[in-house]
Scaffold this motif. Structure first.
Motif, PDB file in Angstrom:
ATOM      1  N   CYS A   1      11.455   8.633   3.458  1.00 54.54           N
ATOM      2  CA  CYS A   1      10.023   8.501   3.745  1.00 54.54           C
ATOM      3  C   CYS A   1       9.304   9.838   3.559  1.00 54.54           C
ATOM      4  N   MET A   2       9.937  10.934   3.997  1.00 55.00           N
ATOM      5  CA  MET A   2       9.317  12.246   3.839  1.00 55.00           C
ATOM      6  C   MET A   2       9.209  12.632   2.368  1.00 55.00           C
ATOM      7  N   GLU A   3      10.152  12.189   1.557  1.00 60.34           N
ATOM      8  CA  GLU A   3      10.058  12.453   0.121  1.00 60.34           C
ATOM      9  C   GLU A   3       8.822  11.771  -0.466  1.00 60.34           C
TER      10      GLU A   3
ATOM     11  N   GLU B   1       0.150   8.560   5.225  1.00 59.12           N
ATOM     12  CA  GLU B   1       0.202   8.558   6.686  1.00 59.12           C
ATOM     13  C   GLU B   1       1.122   7.456   7.202  1.00 59.12           C
ATOM     14  N   ALA B   2       1.144   6.331   6.508  1.00 63.58           N
ATOM     15  CA  ALA B   2       2.046   5.241   6.894  1.00 63.58           C
ATOM     16  C   ALA B   2       3.497   5.635   6.643  1.00 63.58           C
ATOM     17  N   TRP B   3       3.758   6.338   5.522  1.00 66.03           N
ATOM     18  CA  TRP B   3       5.118   6.830   5.252  1.00 66.03           C
ATOM     19  C   TRP B   3       5.550   7.818   6.334  1.00 66.03           C
ATOM     20  N   LEU B   4       4.619   8.664   6.760  1.00 68.66           N
ATOM     21  CA  LEU B   4       4.924   9.641   7.804  1.00 68.66           C
ATOM     22  C   LEU B   4       5.240   8.940   9.123  1.00 68.66           C
TER      23      LEU B   4
ATOM     24  N   HIS C   1       0.849  -1.199   0.000  1.00 71.69           N
ATOM     25  CA  HIS C   1       0.000   0.000   0.000  1.00 71.69           C
ATOM     26  C   HIS C   1       0.888   1.253   0.000  1.00 71.69           C
ATOM     27  N   ASN C   2       1.640   1.447  -1.078  1.00 73.71           N
ATOM     28  CA  ASN C   2       2.626   2.535  -1.071  1.00 73.71           C
ATOM     29  C   ASN C   2       2.027   3.916  -1.286  1.00 73.71           C
ATOM     30  N   ASN C   3       0.712   4.001  -1.444  1.00 77.06           N
ATOM     31  CA  ASN C   3       0.077   5.317  -1.594  1.00 77.06           C
ATOM     32  C   ASN C   3      -0.529   5.808  -0.279  1.00 77.06           C
ATOM     33  N   ASP C   4      -0.190   5.177   0.826  1.00 71.78           N
ATOM     34  CA  ASP C   4      -0.674   5.575   2.149  1.00 71.78           C
ATOM     35  C   ASP C   4       0.344   6.540   2.765  1.00 71.78           C
TER      36      ASP C   4
ATOM     37  N   GLN D   1       3.068  12.737  -2.455  1.00 72.74           N
ATOM     38  CA  GLN D   1       1.622  12.527  -2.403  1.00 72.74           C
ATOM     39  C   GLN D   1       0.867  13.737  -1.846  1.00 72.74           C
ATOM     40  N   GLN D   2       1.563  14.556  -1.049  1.00 68.29           N
ATOM     41  CA  GLN D   2       0.930  15.723  -0.438  1.00 68.29           C
ATOM     42  C   GLN D   2       1.817  16.958  -0.651  1.00 68.29           C
ATOM     43  N   PRO D   3       2.022  17.382  -1.889  1.00 71.07           N
ATOM     44  CA  PRO D   3       2.993  18.455  -2.174  1.00 71.07           C
ATOM     45  C   PRO D   3       2.592  19.831  -1.663  1.00 71.07           C
ATOM     46  N   ALA D   4       1.333  20.053  -1.360  1.00 71.83           N
ATOM     47  CA  ALA D   4       0.875  21.385  -0.946  1.00 71.83           C
ATOM     48  C   ALA D   4       0.789  21.538   0.569  1.00 71.83           C
ATOM     49  N   ASN D   5       1.206  20.544   1.305  1.00 74.00           N
ATOM     50  CA  ASN D   5       1.148  20.609   2.769  1.00 74.00           C
ATOM     51  C   ASN D   5       2.466  21.167   3.306  1.00 74.00           C
ATOM     52  N   HIS D   6       2.426  22.384   3.844  1.00 74.62           N
ATOM     53  CA  HIS D   6       3.662  23.045   4.284  1.00 74.62           C
ATOM     54  C   HIS D   6       4.335  22.308   5.427  1.00 74.62           C
ATOM     55  N   TYR D   7       3.531  21.641   6.271  1.00 75.48           N
ATOM     56  CA  TYR D   7       4.114  20.961   7.435  1.00 75.48           C
ATOM     57  C   TYR D   7       5.062  19.846   7.008  1.00 75.48           C
TER      58      TYR D   7
END
Length: 282
Positions: free
Chosen positions: A167-169, A146-149, A141-144, A174-180
Motif C-alpha cells: 500500500c505504501m508503494e 489517502e485511501a491507500w495510506l 478509485h485506485n488513484n486515491d 502518487q506522492q513521490p516527493a513527500n518525505h513522510y
C-alpha cells in the motif's frame, strides 16, 4: 444577508470544517428565509448547515434541514447520504450501514457513500470489514493515495507488513516527493527485515528533508544492523541485505548520521543531549 451567504460560500470553496462559524452565519438566514437569496446555491447552503449541525451536535436543527432537502429532492442519493449521517449521529449504525450499502448497490462508484461506510465500519472497530470495503473502493478509485495510506495503517494494526508495504508503494507512486511517506515505507521495510531497502528509503527521506532526525536515526540504525548481521557467522535468513552497500560505505553513512544527530541535539537539554550521545556511542 448577502455578506453571510458570501462567507458561507467561501467556507464551502475552501473545504474547511468550521461548523460553529457556519451555524452562526446561517442562523439569521434560516430565521428570515434568507437562504433563498442564494438562488440555486440555496441547497448547498442547507447541506452545509446540515453537516455543521451534525458536527456541533445540534440534531434537531439537522433533522429540520434534512426535511427541507428531502422534500425538494425526494430521490436524491446525495440527500440519502445525509440521512445515513444523521442515523450515525443518533447512534443507529446498522441503519446507516444499510443506507450506504443500498447506495453502493445502486452505484458502486459513489465515492461519498463508500467513504461514509468505511468511516462507520472503522469507528466501530470492524477492521476486517473496513479493509474489505477499502479494497473494494480502491479497485475502482485506485488513484486515491489517502485511501491507500489508510489501508496501509489498517494492515499495520494486524501486523500484516507485506500488505502494508504494498500500500505504501502505491502511495509513493502518487506522492513521490513527500518525505513522510518514504519514512513510513522505510520503517515498514525495517520491520520486515528488508534492511537494504529500508536504508535506501531512509536516505531518500533525508534527501527530501535534509534535517529529518528520524531519517538520520534510521540510517544509523540500519547501517549498524547490516554490519552486525555481516559480522555473524550464521546470517538471519529473514534479513535482506544483498543489495546493501559495502562496509566502508556503511561506516561513512553511520558516521554521517551520528554527526547530524549530535548537531540536532546540541540545542536540547543536557539530560536529553547526554542520553542521545550515549546511545550514539553504544
Amino acid at each position: 444577508m448577502s455578506s453571510s451567504l458570501e462567507l458561507l460560500a467561501e467556507i464551502r470553496q475552501s473545504s474547511e470544517r468550521r461548523p460553529f462559524a457556519v451555524l452562526k452565519l446561517a442562523e439569521p438566514l434560516l430565521n428570515t428565509r434568507g437562504v433563498s437569496r442564494a438562488g440555486d446555491d440555496a441547497w448547498l447552503v442547507y447541506e452545509q448547515v446540515f453537516v455543521s449541525a451534525i458536527d456541533e451536535g445540534q440534531i434537531e436543527l439537522a433533522k429540520a434541514v434534512l426535511v427541507i432537502l428531502r422534500t425538494r429532492f425526494p430521490s436524491s442519493q446525495r440527500v440519502k447520504r445525509l440521512y445515513g449521517m444523521i442515523n450515525e449521529a443518533v447512534g443507529h449504525p446498522d441503519e446507516a450501514k444499510t443506507i450506504y450499502k443500498e447506495m453502493l448497490e445502486a452505484d458502486e462508484t459513489n465515492i461519498l457513500a463508500s467513504k461514509r461506510l468505511i468511516a462507520l465500519l472503522k469507528s466501530y472497530g470492524h477492521i476486517g470489514e473496513t479493509v474489505k470495503q477499502l479494497v473494494a473502493y480502491l479497485d475502482i478509485h485506485n488513484n486515491d493515495f489517502e485511501a491507500w495510506l489508510e489501508l496501509s495503517n489498517l494492515y499495520l494494526t494486524q501486523n500484516l507488513y507485506p500488505q502494508a508495504a504494498f500500500c505504501m508503494e502505491e502511495v509513493i507512486m502518487q506522492q513521490p516527493a513527500n518525505h513522510y511517506f518514504h519514512l513510513c515505507y522505510a520503517e515498514i521495510s525495517y520491520s520486515m527485515g528488508n534492511f537494504d531497502l529500508a536504508l535506501k528509503e531512509y536516505l531518500r527521506v533525508v534527501e527530501l528533508s535534509t534535517d529529518n532526525v528520524r531519517g538520520f536515526y534510521g540510517i544509523k540504525l540500519v547501517a549498524d544492523r547490516i554490519r552486525d548481521i555481516r559480522a555473524k557467522p550464521k546470517r538471519d535468513q529473514n534479513a535482506r541485505i544483498d543489495d546493501a552497500p559495502q562496509p566502508a560505505t556503511l561506516d561513512r553513512l553511520s558516521q554521517l548520521a551520528t554527526e547530524r544527530l549530535v548537531a540536532a541535539y546540541n540545542g536540547a537539554s543536557d539530560t536529553c543531549k547526554k542520553t542521545a550521545e550515549e546511545w550514539l556511542k553504544a
